[in-house]
Write a protein that holds these residues in place. Structure first.
Motif, mmCIF file in Angstrom:
data_model
loop_
_atom_site.group_PDB
_atom_site.id
_atom_site.type_symbol
_atom_site.label_atom_id
_atom_site.label_comp_id
_atom_site.label_asym_id
_atom_site.label_seq_id
_atom_site.Cartn_x
_atom_site.Cartn_y
_atom_site.Cartn_z
ATOM 1 N N GLY A 45 0.670 -1.327 -0.148
ATOM 2 C CA GLY A 45 -0.092 0.062 0.097
ATOM 3 C C GLY A 45 0.947 1.287 -0.014
ATOM 4 N N GLY A 46 1.942 1.236 0.719
ATOM 5 C CA GLY A 46 2.899 2.371 0.645
ATOM 6 C C GLY A 46 3.277 2.747 -0.643
ATOM 7 N N LEU A 47 3.816 1.663 -1.466
ATOM 8 C CA LEU A 47 4.461 1.631 -2.828
ATOM 9 C C LEU A 47 3.341 2.506 -3.566
ATOM 10 N N ALA A 48 2.080 2.009 -3.496
ATOM 11 C CA ALA A 48 0.913 2.676 -4.189
ATOM 12 C C ALA A 48 0.731 4.087 -4.086
ATOM 13 N N LEU A 49 1.016 4.277 -2.844
ATOM 14 C CA LEU A 49 0.480 5.829 -2.357
ATOM 15 C C LEU A 49 1.936 6.465 -3.139
ATOM 16 N N LEU A 50 3.086 6.080 -3.063
ATOM 17 C CA LEU A 50 4.336 6.870 -3.280
ATOM 18 C C LEU A 50 4.302 6.973 -5.110
ATOM 19 N N ALA A 51 3.616 5.995 -5.798
ATOM 20 C CA ALA A 51 3.531 6.097 -7.229
ATOM 21 C C ALA A 51 2.479 7.068 -7.560
ATOM 22 N N GLU A 52 1.608 7.547 -6.523
ATOM 23 C CA GLU A 52 0.635 8.660 -6.757
ATOM 24 C C GLU A 52 0.786 9.990 -6.348
ATOM 25 N N GLU A 53 1.791 9.935 -5.119
ATOM 26 C CA GLU A 53 1.753 11.434 -4.324
ATOM 27 C C GLU A 53 3.505 11.556 -4.505
ATOM 28 N N ASP A 54 3.489 12.778 -4.077
ATOM 29 C CA ASP A 54 4.902 13.323 -4.061
ATOM 30 C C ASP A 54 5.290 13.376 -2.234
ATOM 31 N N VAL A 55 6.048 12.460 -1.980
ATOM 32 C CA VAL A 55 6.600 12.227 -0.627
ATOM 33 C C VAL A 55 7.930 12.421 -0.318
ATOM 34 N N ASP A 56 8.051 13.321 0.723
ATOM 35 C CA ASP A 56 9.439 13.774 1.259
ATOM 36 C C ASP A 56 10.080 13.013 2.243
ATOM 37 N N LEU A 57 9.523 12.173 2.987
ATOM 38 C CA LEU A 57 9.751 11.409 3.922
ATOM 39 C C LEU A 57 9.009 10.192 4.306
ATOM 40 N N VAL A 58 9.758 9.119 4.587
ATOM 41 C CA VAL A 58 8.906 7.752 4.969
ATOM 42 C C VAL A 58 9.517 6.987 6.199
ATOM 43 N N ILE A 59 8.310 6.834 7.112
ATOM 44 C CA ILE A 59 8.734 6.159 8.305
ATOM 45 C C ILE A 59 8.286 4.809 8.333
ATOM 46 N N SER A 60 9.031 3.718 8.321
ATOM 47 C CA SER A 60 8.174 2.382 7.873
ATOM 48 C C SER A 60 8.667 1.416 9.352
ATOM 49 N N ASP A 61 7.796 0.530 9.607
ATOM 50 C CA ASP A 61 7.987 -0.398 10.781
ATOM 51 C C ASP A 61 8.878 -1.522 10.039
ATOM 52 N N MET A 62 9.717 -2.123 10.840
ATOM 53 C CA MET A 62 10.657 -3.088 10.412
ATOM 54 C C MET A 62 9.776 -4.375 10.149
ATOM 55 N N ARG A 63 9.094 -5.023 11.225
ATOM 56 C CA ARG A 63 8.270 -6.192 11.117
ATOM 57 C C ARG A 63 7.122 -6.115 10.678
#
Length: 439
Positions: A45-63
């Motif tokens: 889902g995060g990759l899908a949002l990145l394909a549509e939106e201009d994102v400056d910073l990503v915070i992602s959980d590891m597990r």
């Protein structure tokens, strides 16, 4: 899902975690900061949002299921390299962390539960750095565009434009030579690894830097060459990287207070630290020294039970520097010792736990004034030699940093510096460390 927090164009944050409660907590934390916030409960889902939106910073959980944080941030780096990447995890797994560092080139590592103020400041600083970098890129592009316009307006200025371009290429050559290694080795390893250590150090903060500084001074005292001094310094900075997975309670205990299980884990940290650095070819020398920095001169150390001169000299130096500081900050004993008492304890173990040659160098070094004269020489540019080490920053006429303190000069750099001085007609002199052996 999206929140618009300002009528202007604020920075956009993408929060990715499979736990809705974590996303809600982060959203509440960053909402007052005026950021535009996107959230997703999966890497896909995060990759899908990145394909549509201009994102400056990503915070992602590891597990996360299906796609963990390391795999997700690797895809973010490949598809959206401009986006700053921060890893959020709630378990100590050095292998997964190193994987995320190497493949996703993360900006920072944050442990759960996080400190609200720390993570807010981290994001703010990261975005500010990104804005400055973007502005620098814009200004460089503008400069290049203006140079081309001048060339088209007046063909008679072509020679001057070429000269200016050559000058810019010369300066960029310095920056590229100085920064290529820093980007690939320091930015991907030392900055991140040192940051991880500092986040966990607590009362021992600054230990790594003190060990690194003392180790380099001892190496200079013993007449070691500049490259070896650099390896020893880097090993000092990173010698505790293998402790990343230790619990806070374990880090807070002096070694004599560790139980048998904790002591077994403690005795493996030098191997873990050396292994973590193996993918980085430029740090192989430092990794080898990290592995042996708990070996003892009498053969009773770990992990390999090396003895006497079978221990590399850099490892014997690190052992002395590490224990000298450790005795003073309380990591080796329940009692904190003063500097003189710590030195006396090391001297009593001369020839047993510690190398006599290194102990003698320590005693001599600590007996010198802190500001001993003659630590550097002023060298004209035409007398520069391969192997010299800068004692001060080298600046261009306009104040631009060309080379930083402690940089080791190779043949290419010597030629570049001399060519720069001739072209600018500068009576350039450099401050060089006088303990450096020159080839």
């Amino acid at each position: 899902m999206t929140e618009q927090t300002s009528p202007t164009t604020p920075p956009t944050l993408l929060l990715v975690d499979d736990e809705p409660s974590i996303l809600s907590a982060l959203r509440r934390l960053f909402r007052p900061c005026g950021y535009r916030i996107l959230t997703s409960e999966s890497g896909a889902g995060g990759l899908a949002l990145l394909a549509e939106e201009d994102v400056d910073l990503v915070i992602s959980d590891m597990r996360m299921p299906e796609m963990d944080g390391a795999a997700f941030l690797e895809k973010v780096r490949a598809g959206w390299p401009r986006a700053i990447r921060i890893l959020l995890t709630g378990y100590a797994d050095i292998a997964s962390t190193v994987n995320a560092i190497n493949k996703g080139e993360i900006y920072r590592y944050v442990s759960k539960p996080w400190d609200d103020n720390d993570i807010v400041l981290m994001v703010r600083d990261a975005l500010q750095s990104q804005r400055l970098q973007s502005e620098n890129t814009r200004l460089l592009a503008l400069t290049q565009s203006q140079n081309e316009e001048l060339k088209m307006l007046n063909s008679g200025l072509e020679a001057r434009v070429q000269e200016r371009t050559a000058e810019l290429e010369q300066v960029n050559g310095f920056l590229n030579l100085a920064n290529d290694t820093l980007k690939q080795s320091f930015l991907v390893s030392i900055k991140i690894f040192s940051t991880l250590i500092e986040l966990r150090e607590g009362s021992a903060g600054g230990h790594a830097r003190r060990v690194a500084d003392l180790s380099r001074k001892l190496a200079m005292q013993l007449g070691m060459d500049a490259k070896t001094q650099q390896d020893i310094f880097l090993a000092g900075l990173l010698h505790d990287i293998g402790k990343i997975g230790f619990s806070d309670a374990m880090l807070a205990k002096p070694v004599p207070k560790l139980n048998s299980e904790e002591l077994s884990r403690y005795r493996k940290h030098s191997v873990a630290g050396a292994s973590a650095l193996l993918p980085l070819a430029d740090l192989k020398g430092a990794a080898d020294l990290i592995r042996v920095h708990h070996e003892r001169f009498d053969g009773q150390g770990f992990p390999d039970g090396l003895q006497g001169l079978g221990i590399p000299l850099g490892g014997r130096i690190l052992a002395v520097a590490n224990d000298y500081d450790g005795l003073q900050i309380g990591t080796l004993s329940e009692r904190r010792f003063g500097a003189d008492d710590a030195k006396a304890l090391l001297v009593r173990s001369r020839g047993k736990r510690y190398c006599p040659e290194v102990i003698d160098a320590l005693v001599e070094l600590l007996g010198k004034p802190h500001d001993e004269p003659g630590q550097e020489n002023v060298v004209p540019v035409d007398e520069l030699r391969v192997g010299m080490v800068l004692a001060r920053d080298l600046l261009a006429r306009d104040g631009t940093l060309l080379l930083a303190t402690d940089y080791l000069l190779d043949a290419n750099l010597v030629r570049e510096i001399q060519a720069y001085a001739r072209r600018e007609s500068l009576p350039l002199v450099l401050h060089i460390r006088n303990h450096t052996k020159q080839r």
